[in-house]
Design an enzyme around this catalytic site. Structure first.
Site, mmCIF file in Angstrom:
data_model
loop_
_atom_site.group_PDB
_atom_site.id
_atom_site.type_symbol
_atom_site.label_atom_id
_atom_site.label_comp_id
_atom_site.label_asym_id
_atom_site.label_seq_id
_atom_site.Cartn_x
_atom_site.Cartn_y
_atom_site.Cartn_z
ATOM 1 N N GLU A 85 102.389 -43.019 -44.195
ATOM 2 C CA GLU A 85 103.584 -43.148 -43.689
ATOM 3 C C GLU A 85 103.501 -41.751 -42.046
ATOM 4 O OE1 GLU A 85 106.827 -42.069 -46.467
ATOM 5 O OE2 GLU A 85 107.044 -43.748 -46.863
ATOM 6 N N HIS A 89 103.465 -40.865 -36.978
ATOM 7 C CA HIS A 89 103.626 -39.708 -36.043
ATOM 8 C C HIS A 89 102.795 -39.618 -35.368
ATOM 9 C CE1 HIS A 89 107.584 -39.165 -37.718
ATOM 10 N NE2 HIS A 89 106.888 -39.604 -38.797
ATOM 11 N N ASN A 185 102.652 -29.831 -32.004
ATOM 12 C CA ASN A 185 103.524 -28.763 -31.255
ATOM 13 C C ASN A 185 104.369 -28.696 -31.903
ATOM 14 O OD1 ASN A 185 105.198 -30.670 -30.058
ATOM 15 N ND2 ASN A 185 103.319 -30.862 -28.470
ATOM 16 N N ALA A 186 105.538 -27.999 -31.630
ATOM 17 C CA ALA A 186 107.078 -27.603 -32.571
ATOM 18 C C ALA A 186 107.713 -28.991 -31.914
ATOM 19 C CB ALA A 186 108.089 -26.384 -31.970
ATOM 20 N N ARG A 187 107.736 -29.475 -30.805
ATOM 21 C CA ARG A 187 108.491 -30.553 -30.596
ATOM 22 C C ARG A 187 107.955 -31.396 -31.168
ATOM 23 N NH1 ARG A 187 109.023 -33.250 -24.433
ATOM 24 N NH2 ARG A 187 110.869 -34.738 -25.265
ATOM 25 N N HIS A 191 110.401 -33.414 -34.513
ATOM 26 C CA HIS A 191 110.777 -34.971 -34.492
ATOM 27 C C HIS A 191 110.341 -35.867 -35.962
ATOM 28 C CE1 HIS A 191 109.932 -38.862 -33.822
ATOM 29 N NE2 HIS A 191 110.240 -39.969 -33.060
ATOM 30 N N ARG A 196 111.949 -37.108 -41.690
ATOM 31 C CA ARG A 196 111.017 -36.971 -42.996
ATOM 32 C C ARG A 196 111.858 -35.344 -43.611
ATOM 33 N NH1 ARG A 196 108.512 -41.331 -43.140
ATOM 34 N NH2 ARG A 196 107.058 -42.059 -41.402
#
Length: 242
Positions: A85, A89, A185-187, A191, A196
């Site tokens: 899973e 990403h 990174n933070a972005r 997401h 999740r």
């Protein structure tokens, strides 16, 4: 057959922050270059608290690129089904996972603890999980452990017969623990967290599998310590990535 190592069963996930370059000031100098040019570097020496309103504005209006100028690397140990899973990403993420081609895989397997809701009700898109009975939990654990033991025995039998690791690993189930480094990174992390985790502040509901949510919660705790103002703005604006 050679002596196999002791099989281990666990229910927890490992998440360690091993390296980072991430702070709220990274958002500010990246954003202010638009209007201040090289003077934006002055943000490195300033207290980011004075610009929390700017961070909130960027989050609210989804100006996302200033949140990309930072980096966090995590060491994660979790079952293979979590990684399958996780690897969906892709934007803003880099992964390196241990390889069953190059090393003999350790016999560490996932079993649910008593807090894991076992029973699914409803249909996809409208289902929910509820508590299972003691008997259902006992059956799940005993059945998993039996299956894991036999699959690892088969794995060892093939290795002892000289069969390549990359072939023998095909007997192993997705409940096997693996390990990886994941850099984001933070972005990209926001997401990930939006999808999740379940959270009361989320503008858009999500229904993650509990095991990957356990990983996400630990990652979020590390990130919140590094970038508290960005994390605050993320929560204040519905936990939607900018």
């Amino acid at each position: 057959m050679s002596d196999a190592p002791d099989i281990r069963f666990r229910s927890d996930m490992t998440v360690e922050l091993v390296k980072h370059s991430a702070a709220d000031t990274d958002v500010l100098w990246a954003a202010r270059v638009s209007t201040a040019g090289e003077q934006s570097l002055d943000e490195l020496e300033k207290d980011p608290q004075r610009s929390r309103g700017l961070i909130n504005f960027l989050m609210r209006d989804r100006h996302g690129s200033p949140f990309e100028h930072n980096s966090m690397t995590f060491f994660i140990s979790a079952p293979l089904f979590v990684f399958r899973e996780f690897h969906r990403h892709r934007v803003g993420w880099s992964y390196n996972e241990e390889s069953g081609r190059y090393r003999e895989l350790e016999p560490v397997f996932y079993v649910p603890d008593t807090s894991r809701r076992l029973v699914q009700e409803g249909r996809p898109g409208k289902y929910r999980f509820v508590e299972g009975s003691e008997e259902q939990h006992r059956l799940a654990v005993e059945t998993m452990e039996f299956s894991y033991r036999r699959s690892y025995e088969a794995y060892q039998e093939m290795l002892d017969a000289g069969i390549a690791r990359e072939v023998a690993r095909a007997t192993l189930p997705v409940g096997l623990y693996s390990s990886m480094y994941a850099t984001c990174n933070a972005r990209s992390l926001m997401h990930f967290l939006g999808l999740r985790t379940q959270h009361e502040l989320a503008r858009v509901p999500s229904f993650p599998q509990r095991e990957i949510e356990m990983v996400a919660e630990r990652m979020e705790a590390h990130w919140a310590g590094l970038m508290p103002l960005t994390h605050e703005a993320f929560n204040a604006n519905g936990r939607v990535a900018p």
